[in-house]
Design a protein around this motif. Structure first.
Motif, short mmCIF file in Angstrom:
data_model
loop_
_atom_site.label_atom_id
_atom_site.label_comp_id
_atom_site.label_asym_id
_atom_site.label_seq_id
_atom_site.Cartn_x
_atom_site.Cartn_y
_atom_site.Cartn_z
N HIS A 66 150.32 34.81 109.48
CA HIS A 66 149.53 34.34 110.56
C HIS A 66 150.67 34.14 111.67
O HIS A 66 150.80 33.12 111.72
CB HIS A 66 148.47 33.60 110.34
N CYS A 95 143.52 35.71 115.35
CA CYS A 95 142.90 34.83 116.61
C CYS A 95 142.48 35.86 117.64
O CYS A 95 142.08 35.28 118.35
CB CYS A 95 143.53 33.53 116.94
N TYR A 192 137.05 31.17 120.16
CA TYR A 192 137.17 30.95 122.26
C TYR A 192 136.43 31.16 122.64
O TYR A 192 135.99 32.61 122.52
CB TYR A 192 138.84 31.78 121.76
N HIS A 220 140.13 34.19 113.41
CA HIS A 220 139.65 32.41 113.54
C HIS A 220 138.29 32.37 113.80
O HIS A 220 137.62 32.73 114.90
CB HIS A 220 140.51 32.30 114.33
N HIS A 250 143.48 30.32 109.09
CA HIS A 250 143.86 29.28 109.42
C HIS A 250 142.83 28.02 108.98
O HIS A 250 142.79 27.24 109.36
CB HIS A 250 144.76 28.95 110.05
N ASP A 366 150.96 30.01 112.20
CA ASP A 366 150.75 30.17 113.47
C ASP A 366 151.48 29.79 114.59
O ASP A 366 150.60 28.79 115.37
CB ASP A 366 148.95 29.08 113.19
ZN ZN Z 1 143.70 30.73 115.39
#
Ligand code: ZN
Length: 461
Positions: A66, A95, A192, A220, A250, A366
């Protein structure tokens, strides 16, 4: 010069951890060109060069499942933050954000601006991006995903709505071309704002293209807090409807109201794994890191600023101290710091350990390489799992820790001839001292190479 009779290099007196999780053995390793020639009892082979590594561990190079290294692979190809930890392969495009294929005007929306703040820093075509990597290769291997948010930013004029069927058609076309060029799959960042209004059906439509190409999907998820079980169900349905392998990125239980729920989430993942291919990764810290927005800090016990465009001097400082100094509320301070990023303390150590110890959990840093004051995971993730969690805490054996970083991700991401030490595989290797290996980077002083890594080899170099 390499030939079968004389290897280029032999490591003598190694503790060999082969990546499968099997107990370590002792012996030698012979390397010829970019491949592993032999290991264990290697008979009377003699190398052009021989190194006595005095009982240290040799294992396969680590796969960072990641990353957000899409652009730094080109701008800082040494990638010391990763190579110094023993990482020899990175997975990019996570993500929902990737450096290609993007066609847009103006500043890319957060979090796409983590990769570049101007559209000129992105690539119109995925093939162009991969060609740039091939023309000026970084010091480690990369496998690259397409970001769903990147596709949305290319075909939509506003993000607060589902894509129309015409827009989905354009995204499918871009995704298809990217997979043909060599992308391994597509990520989403439904958490997001630029992707939050995408309904499940929009992702399933695109996942149909992934299925046709044998590609995978990483996510994500929409919610890692109070609605985490609903998000897991959504994720499972995307995988089962489109018959595409899924990786939950994650995995965490975010916010105090969600602490302890990894018991429930891992049981759900365990049940779903009986029916569909499903993986997950995690990083070994109780704080996350991402872009600042108007609300994110409200779920965290503490926030450290990692970068701020309007207030660069805020990097590395505590949000509450900045607010006190400005004589404003934390909310007002956040508004003044945006665009920017932060480290958010919002997980429980027990959840972090439970998730890391789950046998299917891979390790993904990440890390955010462009942050002025990055989260310590950027430089410390892999040595921290090996030193702190395996050796010192005893969460699992060293062999199991190595498996989570090598053969497990290689199988999950379809990385051929890597992840296990065996003759014929690529010579991606790490030599480390099991007694001293550990992370050095801290929240205060985060740009610090790890301890105990002696040699890192990528493709025999
Ligand atoms: Zn993420």
């Amino acid at each position: 010069m390499s030939n079968m009779l004389q290897p280029d290099l032999i490591f003598r007196n190694a503790r060999i951890i082969d990546g499968t999780g099997s107990p370590s053995t002792t012996g030698d390793l012979a390397i010829s060109g970019d491949r592993l020639l032999d290991l264990g009892e290697i008979g009377n082979l003699h190398g052009e060069q021989e190194i006595d590594i005095e009982g240290r561990v040799v294992c396969p190079g680590f796969v960072d499942t990641h990353t957000h290294d899409d652009r730094v692979l080109l701008t800082d190809p040494d990638l010391n933050c990763k190579v110094s930890q023993g990482v020899t392969t990175v997975v990019t495009g996570n993500c929902g954000i990737s450096l290609a294929p993007l066609k847009m005007q103006g500043r890319p929306p957060a979090p796409l601006d983590l990769l570049g703040r101007h559209p000129d820093e992105f690539f119109h075509g995925f093939a162009d991006y991969l060609k740039a990597l091939d023309d000026d290769p970084p010091s480690l291997n990369a496998i690259c995903q397409v970001g769903h948010t990147t596709l949305r930013a290319s075909v939509m004029d506003s993000y607060d709505r589902p894509a129309t069927s015409d827009e989905i058609g354009k995204m499918e076309d871009m995704l298809e071309k990217s997979l043909e060029a060599g992308s391994c799959g597509m990520s989403t960042g439904l958490f997001y704002p630029p992707a939050r209004s995408a309904p499940t059906g929009e992702v399933i439509a695109l996942a149909g293209i992934l299925h046709a190409h044998g590609a995978l999907h990483t996510t994500h998820m929409r919610d890692e807090g109070d609605r985490i079980t609903e998000s897991l169900e959504e994720t499972f349905s995307i995988g089962s409807d489109s018959q595409v392998p899924i990786v939950i990125s994650h995995h965490k239980c975010s916010g105090t109201s969600c602490h302890g729920r990894s018991v429930e989430t891992l049981a759900m993942i365990d049940r779903a794994r009986m029916k569909q291919p499903l993986g997950l990764d995690a990083y070994p810290y109780t704080a996350g890191s991402t872009v600042l927005d108007a609300n994110r800090h409200l779920r965290a016990e503490k926030v450290l600023i990692t970068w701020s465009e309007p207030m660069p001097d805020a990097a590395g400082r505590d949000l509450s101290a900045i607010a006190a100094e400005m004589g404003v509320t934390e909310q007002d301070a956040v508004e003044a710091l945006i665009p920017g990023g932060g480290i958010f303390f919002m997980m429980d150590e027990k959840d972090v350990r439970r998730i890391l110890a789950y046998p299917q959990t891979m390790i993904g840093s990440d890390g955010l390489p462009s942050d002025m004051h990055p989260h310590p995971r950027l430089w410390g993730t892999f040595p921290r799992v090996l030193g702190h969690y395996a050796r010192d805490v005893g969460l699992f054996s060293l062999e199991e820790a190595v498996r989570k970083m090598t053969s497990l991700p290689a199988a999950c991401f379809g990385i051929k001839d890597r992840g296990v030490l065996k003759p014929g595989n690529f010579a991606d290797l790490v030599v480390f001292d099991p007694g001293t290996i550990n992370d050095s980077s801290t929240y205060e002083n985060s740009i610090q190479p790890a301890r105990g890594i002696h040699q890192v080899m990528v493709n025999g170099q």
